[in-house]
Design an enzyme around this catalytic site. Structure first.
Site, short mmCIF file in Angstrom:
data_model
loop_
_atom_site.label_atom_id
_atom_site.label_comp_id
_atom_site.label_asym_id
_atom_site.label_seq_id
_atom_site.Cartn_x
_atom_site.Cartn_y
_atom_site.Cartn_z
N GLY A 1 54.74 35.26 50.00
CA GLY A 1 54.92 35.47 48.57
C GLY A 1 55.66 36.74 48.24
O GLY A 1 56.29 36.84 47.18
N ARG A 2 55.57 37.73 49.14
CA ARG A 2 56.24 39.01 48.88
C ARG A 2 56.87 39.55 50.17
O ARG A 2 56.94 40.76 50.37
CB ARG A 2 55.26 40.02 48.31
CG ARG A 2 54.05 40.31 49.20
CD ARG A 2 53.27 41.50 48.68
NE ARG A 2 52.14 41.82 49.53
CZ ARG A 2 51.46 42.96 49.47
NH1 ARG A 2 51.83 43.89 48.61
NH2 ARG A 2 50.43 43.18 50.25
N GLY B 1 55.22 40.13 43.92
CA GLY B 1 56.08 40.22 45.09
C GLY B 1 56.32 41.62 45.60
O GLY B 1 57.10 41.81 46.54
N ARG C 1 58.46 45.48 59.18
CA ARG C 1 57.50 45.15 60.23
C ARG C 1 58.21 44.44 61.38
O ARG C 1 59.14 43.67 61.17
CB ARG C 1 56.40 44.25 59.65
CG ARG C 1 55.32 43.84 60.65
CD ARG C 1 54.07 43.36 59.94
NE ARG C 1 54.26 42.12 59.22
CZ ARG C 1 53.35 41.60 58.39
NH1 ARG C 1 52.21 42.24 58.16
NH2 ARG C 1 53.58 40.46 57.77
N ARG D 1 51.61 31.60 62.74
CA ARG D 1 50.19 31.74 62.46
C ARG D 1 49.49 30.39 62.64
O ARG D 1 50.14 29.34 62.65
CB ARG D 1 49.99 32.21 61.01
CG ARG D 1 50.90 33.36 60.58
CD ARG D 1 51.12 33.34 59.07
NE ARG D 1 52.14 34.29 58.64
CZ ARG D 1 51.89 35.51 58.18
NH1 ARG D 1 50.64 35.92 58.08
NH2 ARG D 1 52.86 36.32 57.82
N ASP E 1 45.64 32.20 58.02
CA ASP E 1 47.03 32.64 57.92
C ASP E 1 47.22 34.05 58.46
O ASP E 1 48.35 34.53 58.55
CB ASP E 1 47.52 32.56 56.46
CG ASP E 1 46.64 33.35 55.50
OD1 ASP E 1 45.46 32.99 55.37
OD2 ASP E 1 47.13 34.31 54.90
#
Length: 487
Positions: free
Chosen positions: A94-95, A128, A178, A185, A254
């Site tokens: 979502g973000r 977001g 990251r 997942r 998730d």
């Protein structure tokens, strides 16, 4: 439209190309005034980036997704998930955005991923965005976990965006860059299975095998082997969490990777006073993800993974279930073996010691530590001194001295290896009060406390003069600790 960045590293689009049903092409929102807060130079070099380039205006814009190499294909990834036990069929990034994969010196692919880069089609009601504090938390804790030799996603950089983010108050916005083995997942498989597209599910499983469990490809039942591989890496991972007192806080499906890396450091914390029921997350009102529950939840999540790929394991449903259950039954044994081996190492016990000697020694000690609520990290570190004959630092942390003295006698008779203990019992962890101090300062524009904390926890086993505050438990005035996910 994003500018073209002249990166020293080529970005691949393997996930986007191989699994387009799980990838929505998207672009990061424009950051009004991106400013680099912190850069992980050793990781940048390891990945093949020129740190000077990443510090340049063009490099900083790459780190927030506003200037990308021509070959980059940024996507928002789709996945489902059980959140606190309740199934959500459509979660996704979502973000966040996957910019692409880069090949390391070892040939393995690594995801480069942005967090807080703006709304995507998966955003639901979120804005977001991310604030400086939560992004710095993930940077500090993930790099500490890496230094503790615990599999984890890594943090390459945090960039302030120049945009204010509305939470309870207005906060400075930031993007975390990251790096991960992948962002596959359990929820990715739940999403694919719910689509009833068996070709997609098979391609996703083959993608996971190629990236993380290549030995499974040679097995007669490659998808059963994949299940066993994921069970194994997760059993070992959660055992490592337990051994250092790490409480993840949001073990939704998730947030469980098939690579066996720790992911998502939203409401995480490190336990101080030893309390098996420790819960820190403000949203975990029922204690579902308490410290002692983490192995149980991991097993539950893995059962959801098994359900998702059961149709690949065997075309006959009954046989698929039987094979999956047999594989899942191995989790507790693998977890227990990893945890017990790690606990023996924390006590410096020699290899080959009989279980009927080691097991009661471990159990009796943990009972004493729990009764006292002794500081978990400090106590185990002080046992290294006790192994050298300096027993008072450990003894002073226990209330039942007669019982502890009796335990010490049994333990010391086994000639524990103090040097080996110091290699597995950290002296520096991201203590919760120091993390909060660092985040508050970073939010105000002072990155110094965060950098000093990072310097301490990046070498957690090496005691250094001048860092005494980083080894001390929180003062009583800090009070009960609660964490927040930051969304």
């Amino acid at each position: 439209m994003s500018e073209v960045a002249h990166s020293t590293v080529a970005f691949g689009g393997h996930f986007a190309r191989e699994l387009p049903e799980l990838a929505i092409p998207w672009r990061a929102e424009e950051a009004p005034d991106p400013q680099l807060l912190t850069l992980n130079q050793p990781l940048a070099v390891e990945l093949g980036f020129d740190p000077d380039f990443l510090r340049s205006p063009e490099g900083v814009r790459l780190l927030v997704g506003n200037a990308l190499p021509e070959e980059a294909t940024p996507v928002a990834q789709g996945y489902s998930g059980h959140q606190f036990g309740w199934y959500s069929p459509r979660l996704g990034d979502g973000r966040a955005l996957l910019l692409g994969e880069i090949a390391g010196a070892d040939g393995k692919l690594r995801d480069v991923h942005l967090k807080g880069s703006g709304r995507t089609p998966f955003a639901r009601n979120g804005d977001g965005l991310a604030a400086v504090g939560p992004m710095m938390r993930e940077y500090i804790v993930s790099e500490s976990m890496h230094a503790l030799n615990i599999p984890t996603t890594r943090s390459l950089a945090v960039v302030a965006t120049g945009r204010q983010v509305q939470r309870e108050t207005l906060l400075p916005g930031a993007v975390l860059t990251r790096v991960a083995g992948s962002h596959l997942r359990v929820g990715s498989f739940q999403y694919a299975r719910a689509s009833n597209d068996m070709d997609l599910l098979r391609r996703l499983a083959d993608h996971a095998i190629e990236r993380h469990h290549p030995s499974s490809a040679g097995e007669s039942n490659r998808y059963l082997a994949l299940l066993k591989g994921v069970i194994s890496v997760q059993a070992k991972l959660v055992a490592q969490w337990m051994l250092v007192g790490f409480v993840h806080g949001v073990m939704n499906t998730d947030n469980m990777t098939v690579s066996g890396e720790t992911i998502d450091y939203g409401p995480c914390a490190f336990m101080e006073g030893f309390d098996p029921g420790a819960v820190y997350s403000s949203i975990d009102e029922m204690g579902r993800y308490a410290y002692r529950s983490q192995p149980v939840v991991a097993e539950w999540n893995l059962a959801r993974f098994a359900e998702s790929i059961a149709a690949l394991i065997h075309e006959d449903e009954e046989q698929a279930v039987a094979l999956a259950v047999e594989a899942l039954n191995g989790f507790r044994q693998e977890y227990s073996a990893a945890w017990f081996s790690g606990m023996q190492a924390k006590l410096g016990l020699p290899e080959g010691i009989e279980d009927d000697v080691a097991s009661p020694l471990v159990d009796d000690l943990l009972q004493l530590v729990q009764e006292t609520r002794a500081d978990y990290t400090s106590f185990f570190r002080s046992l290294g001194k006790a192994a050298r004959g300096e027993v008072e630092p450990a003894r002073s942390q226990i209330l039942d001295l007669a019982a502890f003295d009796s335990w010490l006698e049994r333990w010391q008779a086994l000639n524990p290896d103090a040097d080996a203990m110091d290699q597995v019992n950290p002296i520096y962890i991201p203590r919760n009060h120091l993390v909060e101090e660092a985040l508050a300062s970073a939010t105000e524009g002072d990155i110094g406390p965060a950098e000093r904390l990072l310097a301490a926890v990046s070498h957690p086993y090496s005691e250094r003069p001048g860092l005494e505050k980083y080894a001390e438990p929180a003062p009583e005035s800090f009070g009960p600790y609660r964490t927040f996910c930051g969304t």
